[in-house]
Write a protein that holds these residues in place. Structure first.
Motif, PDB file in Angstrom:
ATOM      1  N   PHE A   5       0.837  -1.190   0.000  1.00 41.18           N
ATOM      2  CA  PHE A   5       0.000   0.000   0.000  1.00 41.18           C
ATOM      3  C   PHE A   5       0.875   1.246   0.000  1.00 41.18           C
ATOM      4  N   ALA A   6       0.401   2.295  -0.655  1.00 41.97           N
ATOM      5  CA  ALA A   6       1.075   3.583  -0.593  1.00 41.97           C
ATOM      6  C   ALA A   6       1.010   4.112   0.837  1.00 41.97           C
ATOM      7  N   ALA A   7       1.995   4.923   1.196  1.00 39.72           N
ATOM      8  CA  ALA A   7       2.072   5.442   2.566  1.00 39.72           C
ATOM      9  C   ALA A   7       0.800   6.192   2.949  1.00 39.72           C
ATOM     10  N   ASP A   8       0.246   6.949   2.010  1.00 42.70           N
ATOM     11  CA  ASP A   8      -0.977   7.705   2.282  1.00 42.70           C
ATOM     12  C   ASP A   8      -2.134   6.760   2.614  1.00 42.70           C
ATOM     13  N   ALA A   9      -2.215   5.658   1.883  1.00 42.33           N
ATOM     14  CA  ALA A   9      -3.273   4.676   2.133  1.00 42.33           C
ATOM     15  C   ALA A   9      -3.105   4.035   3.501  1.00 42.33           C
ATOM     16  N   VAL A  10      -1.867   3.722   3.870  1.00 42.80           N
ATOM     17  CA  VAL A  10      -1.608   3.112   5.169  1.00 42.80           C
ATOM     18  C   VAL A  10      -2.063   4.045   6.293  1.00 42.80           C
ATOM     19  N   CYS A  11      -1.801   5.335   6.137  1.00 45.10           N
ATOM     20  CA  CYS A  11      -2.228   6.310   7.152  1.00 45.10           C
ATOM     21  C   CYS A  11      -3.750   6.340   7.284  1.00 45.10           C
ATOM     22  N   LYS A  12      -4.433   6.271   6.150  1.00 48.54           N
ATOM     23  CA  LYS A  12      -5.900   6.322   6.186  1.00 48.54           C
ATOM     24  C   LYS A  12      -6.490   5.026   6.747  1.00 48.54           C
ATOM     25  N   ILE A  13      -5.877   3.896   6.422  1.00 51.00           N
ATOM     26  CA  ILE A  13      -6.299   2.619   6.996  1.00 51.00           C
ATOM     27  C   ILE A  13      -6.111   2.661   8.516  1.00 51.00           C
ATOM     28  N   ALA A  14      -4.950   3.155   8.930  1.00 52.90           N
ATOM     29  CA  ALA A  14      -4.634   3.226  10.363  1.00 52.90           C
ATOM     30  C   ALA A  14      -5.647   4.087  11.109  1.00 52.90           C
ATOM     31  N   LYS A  15      -6.078   5.187  10.481  1.00 49.84           N
ATOM     32  CA  LYS A  15      -7.047   6.066  11.151  1.00 49.84           C
ATOM     33  C   LYS A  15      -8.382   5.358  11.363  1.00 49.84           C
ATOM     34  N   ALA A  37      -7.051   4.886  -6.117  1.00 48.31           N
ATOM     35  CA  ALA A  37      -7.561   3.516  -5.980  1.00 48.31           C
ATOM     36  C   ALA A  37      -6.953   2.834  -4.765  1.00 48.31           C
ATOM     37  N   ASN A  38      -5.677   3.086  -4.530  1.00 47.50           N
ATOM     38  CA  ASN A  38      -4.994   2.527  -3.363  1.00 47.50           C
ATOM     39  C   ASN A  38      -5.682   2.971  -2.076  1.00 47.50           C
ATOM     40  N   ASN A  39      -5.972   4.261  -1.994  1.00 48.07           N
ATOM     41  CA  ASN A  39      -6.666   4.801  -0.818  1.00 48.07           C
ATOM     42  C   ASN A  39      -8.072   4.228  -0.695  1.00 48.07           C
ATOM     43  N   ASN A  40      -8.813   4.250  -1.797  1.00 50.37           N
ATOM     44  CA  ASN A  40     -10.204   3.802  -1.775  1.00 50.37           C
ATOM     45  C   ASN A  40     -10.324   2.350  -1.322  1.00 50.37           C
ATOM     46  N   ALA A  41      -9.508   1.474  -1.931  1.00 48.14           N
ATOM     47  CA  ALA A  41      -9.601   0.049  -1.618  1.00 48.14           C
ATOM     48  C   ALA A  41      -9.136  -0.237  -0.198  1.00 48.14           C
ATOM     49  N   GLY A  42      -8.074   0.426   0.234  1.00 46.61           N
ATOM     50  CA  GLY A  42      -7.551   0.204   1.581  1.00 46.61           C
ATOM     51  C   GLY A  42      -8.521   0.651   2.656  1.00 46.61           C
ATOM     52  N   VAL A  43      -9.092   1.839   2.478  1.00 45.13           N
ATOM     53  CA  VAL A  43     -10.045   2.365   3.453  1.00 45.13           C
ATOM     54  C   VAL A  43     -11.312   1.521   3.460  1.00 45.13           C
TER      55      VAL A  43
END
Length: 302
Positions: A4-14, A275-281
């Motif tokens: 996952f991109a770093a931005d996606a990881v941050c959003k998943i973590a939140k 897409a990385n953000n959307n799918a991860g969240v």
């Protein structure tokens, strides 16, 4: 392979932090042993291209749910998850626009001869057919309409009225799809679809036809595809992952490689930040909803 991109990881973590869940990250591991060690004591998993098989499920004794952040889920052994009473899910639609834009990127690159200065052709007025009419195909269809294309679709699981409602014309067999200039594949890899796109279908396509594959490379019968590329200099194959016979196919088309035959370096339909953000969240929210509400809306089964 697809962290996952770093931005996606941050959003998943939140999402998980807000639910008071603990996130354990396993990124860029090199061996299966690292994966088996990493899944011990976890209650849930979010994966991308990671393989979840019987060995992983045996190691993850507490696992209750695994979510594939994306549409395809052939990297999950669904029979093994069922045997362990583990819920498997995907995140349909979250990467649809990313894949759709890649489809048209490849179509334009091919139609304009990879911008080599020679004369190409326009997409307006051309026909495009979809094998499978889920979220990704519908996103492609919207772009096709914007380009002034006529669209057709075959999906045995989607009623005709829903196809019409989405702006496309239903057809009622796979063979019918291959009458049109562009055929875009949007089917999962199953026993029925594996190597199902064969010589008979491809040779029946009209002059100047193109097959677009952002599904799985394995749905193509590669020996047949190689024959068709040799027999039909007008035929194009555009794919977002290199097939096993990539070398033989590229040699067959010579200097038309990356014009009438296009492969990306790795499967990259969903390789955008959005897409990385959307799918991860979405995956994180589905895990929370599963534990808090018993929601299994996106469960997939064998």
């Amino acid at each position: 392979e697809k962290a996952f991109a770093a931005d996606a990881v941050c959003k998943i973590a939140k999402v998980l932090d807000d639910a008071k869940y603990t996130l354990k990250k396993l990124e860029n591991y090199k061996t299966k042993a690292e994966l088996l060690e990493g899944v011990k004591d976890v209650d849930a998993m979010i994966i991308r291209s990671d393989i979840v098989d019987a060995a992983v499920l045996d190691a993850a004794a507490k696992l209750k749910i695994v979510v594939r952040a994306g549409a395809g889920y052939d990297n999950i052994d669904l029979k093994a998850t069922a045997a362990k009473d583990v819920v498997a899910m995907n995140t349909p639609g979250q990467n649809a626009n990313a894949v759709a834009e890649l489809v048209f990127g490849m179509m334009l690159t091919s139609a304009r001869n990879n911008y080599d200065g020679s004369s190409g052709f326009e997409l307006a007025g051309k026909t495009m057919a979809f094998y499978g009419f889920g979220a990704v195909a519908r996103a492609v269809q919207k772009l096709a309409k914007g380009f002034g294309m006529q669209t057709f679709a075959y999906d045995p699981f989607v009623p005709d009225d829903k196809v019409v409602e989405a702006g496309s014309t239903p057809v009622h067999s796979v063979a019918e799809l291959f009458k049109y200039q562009y055929v875009s594949l949007h089917v999962p890899l199953t026993a029925q679809t594996k190597e199902s796109i064969n010589r008979a279908l491809l040779m029946g396509m009209p002059k100047g036809a193109a097959l677009i594959n952002t599904a799985r490379a394995e749905v193509i019968h590669e020996d047949d595809m190689l024959e068709v590329l040799k027999a039909r200099p007008d035929f194009c194959y555009l794919c977002d992952v290199a097939p096993k016979k990539a070398k033989e196919m590229s040699e067959a088309v010579g200097d038309q490689y990356m014009k009438r035959l296009i492969f990306t370096k790795k499967k990259m339909g969903a390789q955008t930040l959005e897409a990385n953000n959307n799918a991860g969240v979405a995956a994180a929210n589905q895990i929370v909803n599963f534990f808090e509400k018993g929601d299994v809306r996106y469960q997939v089964k064998a």
